[in-house]
Design an enzyme around this catalytic site. Sequence first.
Site, PDB file in Angstrom:
ATOM      1  N   ASP A  51       0.820  -1.203   0.000  1.00 14.26           N
ATOM      2  CA  ASP A  51       0.000   0.000   0.000  1.00 14.26           C
ATOM      3  C   ASP A  51       0.865   1.269   0.000  1.00 14.26           C
ATOM      4  O   ASP A  51       0.524   2.264  -0.640  1.00 14.26           O
ATOM      5  CB  ASP A  51      -0.929   0.007   1.210  1.00 14.26           C
ATOM      6  CG  ASP A  51      -2.005  -1.064   1.123  1.00 14.26           C
ATOM      7  OD1 ASP A  51      -2.209  -1.617   0.027  1.00 14.26           O
ATOM      8  OD2 ASP A  51      -2.631  -1.355   2.156  1.00 14.26           O
ATOM      9  N   ASN A 116      -6.067   8.246   0.722  1.00 13.63           N
ATOM     10  CA  ASN A 116      -6.532   7.730   2.016  1.00 13.63           C
ATOM     11  C   ASN A 116      -6.996   8.822   2.967  1.00 13.63           C
ATOM     12  O   ASN A 116      -8.137   8.817   3.392  1.00 13.63           O
ATOM     13  CB  ASN A 116      -5.422   6.922   2.689  1.00 13.63           C
ATOM     14  CG  ASN A 116      -5.395   5.476   2.240  1.00 13.63           C
ATOM     15  OD1 ASN A 116      -6.245   5.036   1.474  1.00 13.63           O
ATOM     16  ND2 ASN A 116      -4.407   4.733   2.706  1.00 13.63           N
ATOM     17  N   LEU A 161      -8.933   3.823  10.683  1.00 16.29           N
ATOM     18  CA  LEU A 161      -9.364   2.630  11.410  1.00 16.29           C
ATOM     19  C   LEU A 161      -8.534   2.444  12.676  1.00 16.29           C
ATOM     20  O   LEU A 161      -9.063   2.149  13.750  1.00 16.29           O
ATOM     21  CB  LEU A 161      -9.252   1.398  10.511  1.00 16.29           C
ATOM     22  CG  LEU A 161      -9.660   0.059  11.128  1.00 16.29           C
ATOM     23  CD1 LEU A 161     -11.127   0.077  11.531  1.00 16.29           C
ATOM     24  CD2 LEU A 161      -9.393  -1.083  10.154  1.00 16.29           C
TER      25      LEU A 161
END
Length: 257
Positions: A51, A116, A161
Amino acid sequence: MRALLSTKPDERALRIAEKVKRALERENISVCPLGECSPCAVDFIVVVGGDGTLLYTLSKASCKTPPVITVRAGRRAFLLDLEPEEFEWGLKRFLEGDYYKETHKRLDVEGIYALNEVAVLSKWRRVTRVNVVADEYKVYEGLEGDGVIVSTTIGSTAYALSAGGPLVDPRAEVLLLVPVNPIQLNARSIVLPPTSKVRVEVTRNREETIVLADGIVELEKKDLTITLNGPEVTFARFKIREFYSKLIELRSFFSKD
């Protein structure tokens, strides 16, 4: 055709990237490494890594991207699609047009784009204080703690998260506000519509606050306007992405550490 090849700089990824490069050249595709040509000036992009490699590559693309093919060669590869042994199969399908496009808008923080999140964070363990306004509504006033994250839907599985934010189905297009270690017990994550204009103002310890786009690009400004109007990223996908089962798979993987 011309492809940009971006690779994680470790031994395994470099070995995989060499095989990818040979496969591309067998199809008479010109290969250009990241740094030698722009992601905006090629027909498609191939990312080999995890990522972080993907986000770094996209940080160099200030345009609506050409299709991005992703090959997993990193420990964290939630956003990547193909296993290394599947690349030639995927490339054949791509050249035949047999794939589907997955598109995501990026955050626009005054000309800097993030897939993101944009994170406003304190440094040196000092408490920071921020005000956050969404459109004309005060969301957080005098929020004290380690900062706040403005996240996309796809970013809901990343830093947001870890900070306690909600998981959001990738088919939903929303903005998330996630406080980071807030002192106030009533400070909770908030989901906003995608049209929102978010204003973040740092009111305490400004010099000891850092602003990061996707953990890569550091911004100088401490008062920010953030929207979900950044240029789209287009992924070339070849398999159905099982969002929830993939999360369980990654959770099981990291629990082994």
